[in-house]
Design a protein around this motif. Structure first.
Motif, PDB file in Angstrom:
ATOM      1  N   THR A  77       9.625   6.404   3.349  1.00  0.00           N
ATOM      2  CA  THR A  77       9.002   7.569   2.731  1.00  0.00           C
ATOM      3  C   THR A  77       9.944   8.181   1.702  1.00  0.00           C
ATOM      4  N   ARG A  78       9.390   8.544   0.559  1.00  0.00           N
ATOM      5  CA  ARG A  78      10.143   9.189  -0.507  1.00  0.00           C
ATOM      6  C   ARG A  78       9.310  10.339  -1.070  1.00  0.00           C
ATOM      7  N   SER A  79       9.980  11.315  -1.638  1.00  0.00           N
ATOM      8  CA  SER A  79       9.308  12.447  -2.260  1.00  0.00           C
ATOM      9  C   SER A  79       9.294  12.238  -3.774  1.00  0.00           C
ATOM     10  N   PHE A  80       8.129  12.467  -4.389  1.00  0.00           N
ATOM     11  CA  PHE A  80       7.981  12.297  -5.832  1.00  0.00           C
ATOM     12  C   PHE A  80       7.215  13.483  -6.409  1.00  0.00           C
ATOM     13  N   GLU A  81       7.513  13.797  -7.668  1.00  0.00           N
ATOM     14  CA  GLU A  81       6.775  14.803  -8.417  1.00  0.00           C
ATOM     15  C   GLU A  81       5.776  14.084  -9.309  1.00  0.00           C
ATOM     16  N   ALA A  86      -4.770  13.008 -18.818  1.00  0.00           N
ATOM     17  CA  ALA A  86      -5.216  11.721 -19.364  1.00  0.00           C
ATOM     18  C   ALA A  86      -4.708  10.536 -18.550  1.00  0.00           C
ATOM     19  N   ALA A  87      -3.727  10.768 -17.710  1.00  0.00           N
ATOM     20  CA  ALA A  87      -3.144   9.669 -16.940  1.00  0.00           C
ATOM     21  C   ALA A  87      -4.110   9.185 -15.862  1.00  0.00           C
ATOM     22  N   GLU A  88      -4.203   7.876 -15.699  1.00  0.00           N
ATOM     23  CA  GLU A  88      -5.042   7.295 -14.653  1.00  0.00           C
ATOM     24  C   GLU A  88      -4.230   6.867 -13.443  1.00  0.00           C
ATOM     25  N   SER A  89      -2.892   6.774 -13.605  1.00  0.00           N
ATOM     26  CA  SER A  89      -2.051   6.359 -12.478  1.00  0.00           C
ATOM     27  C   SER A  89      -0.671   6.981 -12.615  1.00  0.00           C
ATOM     28  N   PHE A  90       0.006   7.058 -11.493  1.00  0.00           N
ATOM     29  CA  PHE A  90       1.389   7.514 -11.418  1.00  0.00           C
ATOM     30  C   PHE A  90       2.245   6.273 -11.227  1.00  0.00           C
ATOM     31  N   GLN A  91       3.134   5.993 -12.175  1.00  0.00           N
ATOM     32  CA  GLN A  91       3.905   4.764 -12.165  1.00  0.00           C
ATOM     33  C   GLN A  91       5.386   5.087 -12.023  1.00  0.00           C
ATOM     34  N   GLY A  92       6.106   4.197 -11.338  1.00  0.00           N
ATOM     35  CA  GLY A  92       7.530   4.406 -11.174  1.00  0.00           C
ATOM     36  C   GLY A  92       8.191   3.243 -10.470  1.00  0.00           C
ATOM     37  N   GLN A  93       9.467   3.423 -10.142  1.00  0.00           N
ATOM     38  CA  GLN A  93      10.262   2.432  -9.429  1.00  0.00           C
ATOM     39  C   GLN A  93      10.713   3.011  -8.097  1.00  0.00           C
ATOM     40  N   LEU A  94      10.548   2.236  -7.053  1.00  0.00           N
ATOM     41  CA  LEU A  94      11.023   2.623  -5.730  1.00  0.00           C
ATOM     42  C   LEU A  94      12.338   1.897  -5.483  1.00  0.00           C
ATOM     43  N   ARG A 119      -2.779  15.075  -9.207  1.00  0.00           N
ATOM     44  CA  ARG A 119      -2.013  15.439 -10.397  1.00  0.00           C
ATOM     45  C   ARG A 119      -1.285  16.778 -10.187  1.00  0.00           C
ATOM     46  N   GLY A 120      -0.064  16.861 -10.758  1.00  0.00           N
ATOM     47  CA  GLY A 120       0.661  18.130 -10.764  1.00  0.00           C
ATOM     48  C   GLY A 120       1.151  18.583  -9.415  1.00  0.00           C
ATOM     49  N   THR A 121       1.402  17.655  -8.492  1.00  0.00           N
ATOM     50  CA  THR A 121       1.890  18.025  -7.161  1.00  0.00           C
ATOM     51  C   THR A 121       3.195  17.296  -6.859  1.00  0.00           C
ATOM     52  N   THR A 122       3.935  17.845  -5.917  1.00  0.00           N
ATOM     53  CA  THR A 122       5.122  17.168  -5.381  1.00  0.00           C
ATOM     54  C   THR A 122       4.834  16.859  -3.928  1.00  0.00           C
ATOM     55  N   ARG A 123       5.007  15.607  -3.561  1.00  0.00           N
ATOM     56  CA  ARG A 123       4.627  15.252  -2.195  1.00  0.00           C
ATOM     57  C   ARG A 123       5.394  14.044  -1.681  1.00  0.00           C
ATOM     58  N   GLU A 124       5.348  13.913  -0.348  1.00  0.00           N
ATOM     59  CA  GLU A 124       5.925  12.759   0.325  1.00  0.00           C
ATOM     60  C   GLU A 124       4.941  11.596   0.235  1.00  0.00           C
ATOM     61  N   ILE A 125       5.440  10.426  -0.111  1.00  0.00           N
ATOM     62  CA  ILE A 125       4.623   9.216  -0.190  1.00  0.00           C
ATOM     63  C   ILE A 125       5.245   8.158   0.715  1.00  0.00           C
ATOM     64  N   GLU A 126       4.437   7.635   1.612  1.00  0.00           N
ATOM     65  CA  GLU A 126       4.894   6.539   2.472  1.00  0.00           C
ATOM     66  C   GLU A 126       4.553   5.216   1.781  1.00  0.00           C
ATOM     67  N   SER A 155       0.842  -1.200   0.000  1.00  0.00           N
ATOM     68  CA  SER A 155       0.000   0.000   0.000  1.00  0.00           C
ATOM     69  C   SER A 155       0.872   1.243   0.000  1.00  0.00           C
ATOM     70  N   THR A 156       0.227   2.379  -0.305  1.00  0.00           N
ATOM     71  CA  THR A 156       0.895   3.672  -0.200  1.00  0.00           C
ATOM     72  C   THR A 156       0.003   4.616   0.599  1.00  0.00           C
ATOM     73  N   ILE A 157       0.648   5.576   1.241  1.00  0.00           N
ATOM     74  CA  ILE A 157      -0.068   6.601   1.994  1.00  0.00           C
ATOM     75  C   ILE A 157       0.463   7.947   1.521  1.00  0.00           C
ATOM     76  N   PRO A 158      -0.325   8.723   0.750  1.00  0.00           N
ATOM     77  CA  PRO A 158      -1.731   8.531   0.421  1.00  0.00           C
ATOM     78  C   PRO A 158      -1.950   7.402  -0.589  1.00  0.00           C
ATOM     79  N   ALA A 159      -3.186   6.880  -0.600  1.00  0.00           N
ATOM     80  CA  ALA A 159      -3.523   5.798  -1.517  1.00  0.00           C
ATOM     81  C   ALA A 159      -3.704   6.297  -2.939  1.00  0.00           C
ATOM     82  N   VAL A 160      -4.044   7.591  -3.084  1.00  0.00           N
ATOM     83  CA  VAL A 160      -4.203   8.252  -4.376  1.00  0.00           C
ATOM     84  C   VAL A 160      -3.456   9.570  -4.293  1.00  0.00           C
ATOM     85  N   VAL A 161      -2.818  10.005  -5.386  1.00  0.00           N
ATOM     86  CA  VAL A 161      -2.067  11.266  -5.381  1.00  0.00           C
ATOM     87  C   VAL A 161      -2.706  12.252  -6.348  1.00  0.00           C
TER      88      VAL A 161
END
Length: 791
Positions: free
Chosen positions: A293-297, A303-311, A269-276, A261-267
């Motif tokens: 916890t990591r910070s992501f932009e 049109a995007a339905e999800s934010f995808q990446g590698q931790l 759009r267009g923000t920079t925030r800490e994700i647990e 899981s992630t906290i927040p569960a949904v992010v």
């Protein structure tokens, strides 16, 4: 002639006797797909298990990018294999009996992992949705008939398996590539399988390492520790040791850290925030729940339905993530230190809040202010996010007086509530869990708050049928929001030629439903289509439209005949091990002169215990036939059994297209088994295949005194593996107590898995065949591979 027992069922009997022709027409239904999915970018040879399917089935996938194409006609009705339940369990309703059809499933490479839906239709009706999975990892299929646990040579892997029969246990083995966490996931409920899975992980000594029982039918995932180079064994079975061809599953094994899981569960759009990030082995690499916890932009792509990446993790490891995105203000629950746990947290509209029920049986409390007449739409998401919680939502006054509560909404354990504020003031929202899964950082939920704006949404059924020359009603419902009460015009796109709806169809002002008449002309063709219903309304001088999921519409043709069991549900006593000649009456329309094929219906009464009947062709002019129902010699004599058959005929529709029309027996064939007249068995039920090209199989014979005359004993090759074995039929006289079958096979032939050979004895009693059967298992020569020791 055996005595007859009249069985009357009062008013219930009248339902069977006077069922309409429409009730008698047998629509198809979906059972399963095996393997139940595949890897994106591949073409998968699948078997479709369908109930009451005909050779003219049409297939539909709800995602237009995917192709599902038939590769043959449906096979015969498959009667469940032994073993069978006896006693109380035998009184349970049986699973339907499928016909299996080969097909090809073509999965484009750009498909996202997830669950997809498919349907089928013919000239008798349409099916509800079946489900399959698309993945992005290596896929293998369970090997049938193996003697030892199947070796999974590469990880990560997803295995498609099938618990084919009662008491079956599937076993696999793997070698851990590294020391650390290993995750296992079982998927059955999500694809519509009736399997209630139990998964065990054991080491080479048989010691239980981890296990899970999916009693909540939500599918299950768990993580356990492994040591590099050590062998581990996986066992999969049903919690009640049930089994059936529809018991399909997907078993996944993945080494390394697992994100849950992630906290927040949904992010947003267009923000920079800490994700647990919460998961197993994310910090230390150990098989325990951890977070970092990591910070992501987050990109602003609308049109995007999800934010995808590698931790990125330590030890050059990483995990991929897919986090849903929204345009709402996505907040994270923060409780102020020093305040009681039940102190409410203030919220505003519109917003979304990710919370964690990290206290066992905890309740989170939030406060909102509103004016009388305000309409709030409140959603609490958990299951849809992969959370183990079964959330409950309540609205209370500040003094905790409860005003409204909701638990599950249809199709999910998530909660949704529409609340009209009764008076100016503040109100509290209480979020809790009913599953007992709270008490850790994995127990997340997302609370979504919105003021109801004027609008609407339509809902429609996923399938609908209309008969040629007839008319039916499609039920369309509107969910209105924000005080919108105006009319909603309704249009339907994709209707087949010859099918129509009234002009200017609409849901009237202040109404929430429309019974839409769909009419098929007398010269329409039998065709199935996915049709789209669209609602349009004017709200605040702007036009709003909504289209729900398409409806699978099947245009059907009424069968030109009916079939009925003579005797109106009579029950006949009949010996086990013999064929019961059930009288069936046929009534044809005057214009119909074609053949009718009788075959077993997919749904029968009670556990079958091997009762079966053949496909039987009825020629024109025959209005009474005897349908042969075989009663195995092991049937219980303490219960009544039934048989239902379909009649199927080829008929051309008004467009000249030949279709297969199916009509179900109006009343049932009934029989009460009595003592068996013939039984065979062998003192050698299993033989290890040697290098010799033949072996002897002794068969002992037991028969009732009234069964006289000679009979035959023969080998019946029912599978491709069994077809390489042969034996000359033995003619036994009426005094024989044992015969020997000389079984041969090609010189040097080796078997890699268990082959079951069926042996059948056939005699005659008063002109009726008497049959008894037994089996011989041919097993491979012992190999060094061994099964794990089980306690």
């Amino acid at each position: 002639m055996p005595s007859m027992i009249r069985a009357y069922a009062g008013s219930l009997l009248l339902v069977f006797l006077f069922a309409s022709d429409a009730d008698a027409q047998q629509a198809p239904s979906i059972g399963y797909m095996f393997p139940p999915g595949g890897q994106a970018g591949s073409t998968v040879d699948v078997v479709l298990g369908g109930y009451d399917w005909t050779p003219d089935m049409e297939l539909f996938v709800r995602d237009a990018r995917i192709q599902l194409e038939l590769a043959g006609a449906p096979g015969p009705v498959i009667v469940p294999e032994p073993p069978y339940w006896f006693g109380k369990k035998a009184r349970r309703g049986p699973f339907p009996m499928p016909r299996e059809t080969h097909a090809k499933l073509k999965l484009p490479v750009d498909l996202s992992p997830g669950i997809y839906r498919w349907q089928a239709a013919n000239a008798n009706g349409a099916t509800a949705s079946g489900k399959f999975v698309v993945s992005d990892v290596l896929e293998v299929v369970e090997e049938r008939g193996r003697q030892v646990p199947q070796h999974l040579t590469s990880l990560p892997v997803t295995v498609s398996g099938q618990i084919l029969k009662i008491e079956e246990v599937d076993e696999f083995r793997f070698t851990a590539p590294a020391t650390g966490p290993m995750s296992c996931e079982i998927v059955s409920a999500a694809i519509g399988s009736p399997l209630t899975a139990v998964v065990e992980i054991r080491d080479a000594s048989g010691r239980l390492i981890a296990d899970v029982a999916d009693t909540a039918a939500r599918d299950a995932a768990f993580t356990f520790a492994v040591e590099a180079g050590q062998q581990y064994f996986v066992r999969v079975y049903d919690i009640d040791f049930r089994g059936n061809r529809s018991f399909v599953y997907r078993l996944s094994l993945t080494p390394g850290p697992r994100l849950v899981s992630t906290i927040p569960a949904v992010v947003q759009r267009g923000t920079t925030r800490e994700i647990e990030f919460v998961g197993y082995g994310l910090q230390t690499g150990a098989a325990k729940l951890e977070s970092l916890t990591r910070s992501f932009e987050v990109p602003a792509d609308p049109a995007a339905e999800s934010f995808q990446g590698q931790l990125d993790l330590s030890n050059d490891q990483s995990v991929s993530f897919h986090i849903p995105v929204s345009d709402l203000s996505e907040q994270v629950e923060v409780r102020q230190q020093g305040k009681p746990a039940q102190t409410p947290m203030d919220l505003s509209f519109p917003s979304a809040m990710t919370g964690v029920l990290d206290q066992r049986y905890g309740i989170d409390r939030y406060r909102l202010s509103g004016a009388k007449g305000d309409v709030w739409v409140i959603d609490v998401q958990a299951e849809s996010l992969g959370s183990p919680l079964d959330v409950s939502l309540a609205v209370v006054k500040e003094d905790s007086t409860e005003l409204q509560r909701v638990d599950d909404v249809p199709g999910t354990t998530d909660a949704r509530l529409v609340f009209t504020v009764p008076a100016d003031g503040s109100y509290d929202l209480l979020v809790s869990d009913t599953s007992g899964s709270s008490g850790n950082r994995q127990a997340i939920y997302r609370l979504v708050l919105q003021q109801a704006s004027p609008g609407f949404r339509l809902t429609v059924p996923e399938l609908h049928t209309v008969s040629i020359g007839g008319s039916t009603v499609l039920a369309i419902k509107a969910e209105r929001t924000g005080g919108f009460t105006g009319p909603i015009s309704v249009a339907v796109d994709g209707l087949p030629e010859g099918v129509s709806i009234p002009a200017d169809a609409a849901i009237p002002e202040k109404k929430n439903d429309l019974k839409l008449n769909i009419t098929a002309a007398a010269d329409a063709g039998t065709i199935a289509r996915l049709i789209t219903v669209t609602g349009t309304a004017t709200i605040d001088d702007a036009q709003m439209q909504h289209s729900p999921e398409p409806v699978l519409l099947a245009v059907t043709l009424k069968p030109p005949f009916t079939i009925t069991a003579e005797g109106r549900d009579d029950v006949t006593k009949w010996p086990r091990g013999t064929t019961f000649p059930a009288p069936v009456l046929i009534e044809r329309d005057e214009s119909f002169k074609g053949d009718i094929v009788l075959e077993m219906h997919s749904k029968q009464g009670r556990h079958r215990q091997g009762i079966r009947g053949p496909e039987m062709t009825i020629k024109p002019g025959e209005n009474r036939v005897h349908y042969p129902v075989f009663l195995p010699e092991w049937l219980e004599t303490t219960r009544t059994s039934r048989m239902v058959v379909n009649g199927v005929a080829e008929v051309a529709d008004p467009k000249g297209r030949v279709r297969y029309l199916s009509s179900k027996l109006v009343t049932r064939i009934g029989f009460l088994p009595t003592g068996a007249m013939l039984k065979i068995e062998s003192p050698v039920p299993e033989i290890e295949l040697s290098s010799d090209d033949r072996f002897d199989f002794p068969v002992s014979i037991f028969r009732a005194p009234e069964l006289t005359g000679p009979f035959t004993v023969e080998l019946v090759p029912e599978t491709e593996d069994a077809s390489v074995f042969s034996a000359a039929t033995v003619q036994a006289n009426e005094k024989a107590e044992q015969v020997v079958l000389r079984v041969t096979h090609p010189p040097g032939h080796a078997v890699s898995r268990v082959v079951v050979l069926k042996v059948r004895a056939t005699g005659n009693w008063n002109g009726y065949p008497v049959i008894a059967e037994t089996t011989l298992s041919v097993v491979p020569i012992s190999t060094p591979a061994r099964k794990v020791a089980m306690p």
